[in-house]
Write an enzyme that holds these catalytic residues in place. Structure first.
Site, short mmCIF file in Angstrom:
data_model
loop_
_atom_site.label_atom_id
_atom_site.label_comp_id
_atom_site.label_asym_id
_atom_site.label_seq_id
_atom_site.Cartn_x
_atom_site.Cartn_y
_atom_site.Cartn_z
N LYS A 130 9.54 -34.68 -9.24
CA LYS A 130 10.04 -36.03 -10.61
C LYS A 130 9.77 -37.18 -9.38
O LYS A 130 10.14 -37.20 -8.24
CB LYS A 130 11.45 -36.16 -11.09
CG LYS A 130 11.22 -37.05 -12.41
CD LYS A 130 10.89 -36.17 -13.16
CE LYS A 130 11.08 -36.43 -14.66
NZ LYS A 130 10.70 -36.42 -16.39
N ASP A 170 6.62 -40.51 -18.00
CA ASP A 170 7.92 -39.96 -18.19
C ASP A 170 8.83 -41.89 -19.44
O ASP A 170 7.55 -42.58 -19.86
CB ASP A 170 8.91 -39.33 -17.20
CG ASP A 170 10.97 -39.22 -17.99
OD1 ASP A 170 10.76 -38.14 -18.41
OD2 ASP A 170 10.91 -40.07 -17.51
P1 NDP Z 1 9.46 -43.41 -24.16
O1 NDP Z 1 9.99 -44.93 -22.07
O2 NDP Z 1 8.63 -43.20 -24.32
O3 NDP Z 1 10.96 -44.05 -24.82
C1 NDP Z 1 11.91 -43.96 -23.93
C2 NDP Z 1 12.83 -43.95 -25.54
O4 NDP Z 1 14.22 -43.54 -25.20
C3 NDP Z 1 12.37 -45.70 -25.83
O5 NDP Z 1 13.14 -45.63 -27.47
C4 NDP Z 1 14.10 -46.24 -24.95
O6 NDP Z 1 14.95 -47.41 -25.70
C5 NDP Z 1 15.08 -44.62 -25.28
N1 NDP Z 1 15.90 -45.45 -24.75
C6 NDP Z 1 15.67 -45.53 -23.11
N2 NDP Z 1 17.23 -45.43 -22.13
C7 NDP Z 1 17.90 -46.00 -22.40
C8 NDP Z 1 19.37 -45.67 -22.41
N3 NDP Z 1 19.56 -45.71 -21.34
N4 NDP Z 1 19.71 -45.77 -23.80
C9 NDP Z 1 19.36 -45.70 -24.96
N5 NDP Z 1 17.89 -44.81 -25.55
C10 NDP Z 1 17.02 -45.26 -24.43
O7 NDP Z 1 9.93 -42.33 -23.05
P2 NDP Z 1 9.96 -40.54 -23.55
O8 NDP Z 1 10.02 -40.77 -25.03
O9 NDP Z 1 8.66 -40.27 -22.86
O10 NDP Z 1 10.96 -40.07 -22.99
C11 NDP Z 1 12.14 -39.46 -23.51
C12 NDP Z 1 13.29 -38.44 -22.76
O11 NDP Z 1 12.27 -37.21 -23.23
C13 NDP Z 1 13.56 -38.99 -21.57
O12 NDP Z 1 14.51 -38.23 -21.13
C14 NDP Z 1 12.29 -38.02 -20.87
O13 NDP Z 1 12.39 -37.71 -19.75
C15 NDP Z 1 11.84 -36.73 -21.74
N6 NDP Z 1 11.10 -36.18 -22.00
C16 NDP Z 1 9.63 -37.13 -21.63
C17 NDP Z 1 8.83 -36.02 -21.53
C18 NDP Z 1 7.02 -36.70 -22.16
O14 NDP Z 1 6.22 -35.75 -22.47
N7 NDP Z 1 6.83 -38.10 -21.93
C19 NDP Z 1 8.48 -34.86 -21.51
C20 NDP Z 1 9.66 -34.49 -21.45
C21 NDP Z 1 10.78 -34.41 -21.45
P3 NDP Z 1 14.26 -48.12 -24.78
O15 NDP Z 1 13.11 -48.67 -25.41
O16 NDP Z 1 15.56 -50.08 -25.14
O17 NDP Z 1 14.46 -48.15 -23.84
#
Ligand code: NDP
Length: 451
Positions: A130, A170
């Protein structure tokens, strides 16, 4: 080899805490896995002797570097970048890159550790890694993001490669950032190779990769429900997040006849009692990906919806819950609220979104609980398939990849049941995922001797 005294879990965790001071997320992730693994290896001398868990909980290496870039006002900005290469026993390191102000070494070590088990569970040959930076792309112009990504890759390129380490996206790293980083890698090395996944279709990306994590989390949920002769149709779901994983989870949930009533971001959540249908999901995707807006704007657009500032959606009544935002976003009280309101199943799209106390609430209530390392493994699985397609210089079509994703998620669910079945119809999916993920990596490490 000498037979070592068995270290008990307390001593083991004491050592982890001592060696990783202040790294709370990493310690939390190791603790959660150690509980199940100690029970599993209790009568398996070879794993004790070879100190396998101790070795998996010590990253192969952590690379940390300075990333300088110039903002639009010609100020020099300095960020820190990292790549944590946790374990490559069963394949090249593989895991996403995260750009967010909350990124630090502890968060990336926890994610790389979890990734090792998750990648093993997929059955594909991928180790765990990561990376990321404390750079926050929010509010930055496209050129600022480009300059940052180029500077980040100018150091990272030395540590990665298609047979060494293959990063993906991510939080904060989507198609735009992958494009800038891939372009810079290609420019520096003069090689076109599958060094990153999550690429756009035009330059070697895989069909289904953007959808895979969110869709996969819903397939995992469906598998858990089917195992209990139940299904998704007609059920109400709360989802957190509004990024890649959340919007695709909402999409598949809706396709399978569920009703999604919430989405969120770090400012708060929206509740739409009418349900967030495909048209509204498309609106959110455009808001987040193209206009780079905030979820609060949803309530201005759709009048029956309400925005709750600074709150999380777990007190909203539901049958199903999908945390799809970030780590530790669902605590003990919120887990109790979900259970009290009748939630029967939780499938984690995000990594470690539920705190250890929250997980205990789900276990005590014996509701279905699919941890991220199993439920969200669809993303990395399709990344693995992107690597295969790049290596063979071919591309498979959407239908074929859709079928492969469905099968992969069924396989992961099956492995969790194999090692996590507690009898009387209850499956401990955390235990199942931990043991199945551990066993493959551990057996490979045994074969290598002391390295
Ligand atoms: P994105 O950046 O596309 O979206 C993240 C979302 O989570 C946004 O809505 C963001 O809001 C919100 N968010 C981030 N940090 C916080 C916080 N501290 N408190 C509240 N909301 C928060 O990321 P992904 O959708 O790709 O990833 C989301 C999760 O899924 C993560 O945990 C990631 O590790 C996991 N994941 C992702 C994969 C992938 O293929 N993308 C694969 C496996 C797991 P804001 O815009 O306000 O930051």
């Amino acid at each position: 080899m000498a037979v070592s005294d068995h270290v008990d879990i307390e001593k083991f965790m004491e050592g982890v805490k001592k060696r990783n001071p202040g790294q709370t997320e990493f310690i939390q992730a190791v603790q959660e896995v150690a509980q199940d693994i100690f029970e599993f290896i209790d009568d398996k001398e070879e794993y004790h002797e070879a100190q396998i868990l101790r070795r998996i909980a010590e990253p192969d290496r952590v690379v940390s570097f300075r990333v300088c870039w110039e903002d639009d006002n010609h100020n020099i900005r300095v960020q820190r970048g990292w790549r944590v290469q946790n374990n490559n026993a069963i394949g090249p390191y593989k895991g996403g890159i995260r750009f967010h102000s909350s990124v630090n070494e502890s968060v990336l070590k926890f994610l790389a550790f979890e990734q090792t088990f998750k990648n093993s569970l997929t059955g594909l040959p991928m180790g765990g890694g990561k990376g990321g930076s404390n750079f926050n792309p929010k509010g930055k112009s496209d050129s600022e993001v480009m300059r940052f990504c180029q500077s980040f890759m100018t150091e990272l390129y030395r540590h990665i490669g298609p047979d060494t380490d293959v990063p993906a996206g991510d939080i904060g790293v989507g198609g735009r950032e992958i494009g800038y980083m891939f372009g810079q890698y290609k420019r520096i090395t003069n090689r076109w190779e599958g060094v990153l996944t999550g690429k756009a279709i035009e330059y070697g990306g895989s069909q289904m990769r953007p959808e895979a994590t969110g869709y996969g989390a819903v397939y995992f949920l469906r598998n858990m429900l089917n195992h209990k002769d139940d299904g998704i149709e007609g059920k109400t779901a709360v989802i957190s997040g509004s990024g890649n994983v959340a919007t695709h989870a909402a999409e598949m949930m809706t396709k399978l006849g569920g009703k999604v009533v919430t989405l969120s971001d770090s400012d708060g959540f929206i509740h739409d009692p009418d349900g967030i249908d495909q048209d509204k999901i498309d609106w959110v995707k455009d808001l987040k990906n193209n206009r780079r807006g905030r979820i609060s704007e949803y309530a201005d657009e759709f009048s029956n919806a309400t925005f709750y500032e600074g709150e999380r959606p777990w007190h909203v009544e539901c049958d199903l819950a999908l945390p799809c935002a970030t780590q530790n976003e669902l605590n003990e009280d919120e887990a109790k609220a979900l259970v009290d309101n009748g939630c029967i199943a939780v499938s984690e799209g995000a990594n470690m979104p539920t705190t250890l106390d929250g997980v205990k609430v789900f276990h005590d209530a014996k509701i279905m609980y699919g941890p991220g390392k199993a439920a969200n493994a669809g993303g990395v699985a399709v990344s693995g398939l992107e690597m295969s397609q790049n290596a063979e210089r071919i591309s498979w079509n959407q239908d074929r990849l859709g079928d492969m994703l469905t099968e992969l998620m069924e396989g992961i669910h099956g492995k969790c049941v194999e090692y996590g079945d507690q009898g009387e119809g209850y499956v401990d999916y955390v235990k199942g995922a931990n043991i199945a993920g551990f066993k493959k990596v551990a057996d490979a490490m045994l074969a290598f001797g002391v390295v």
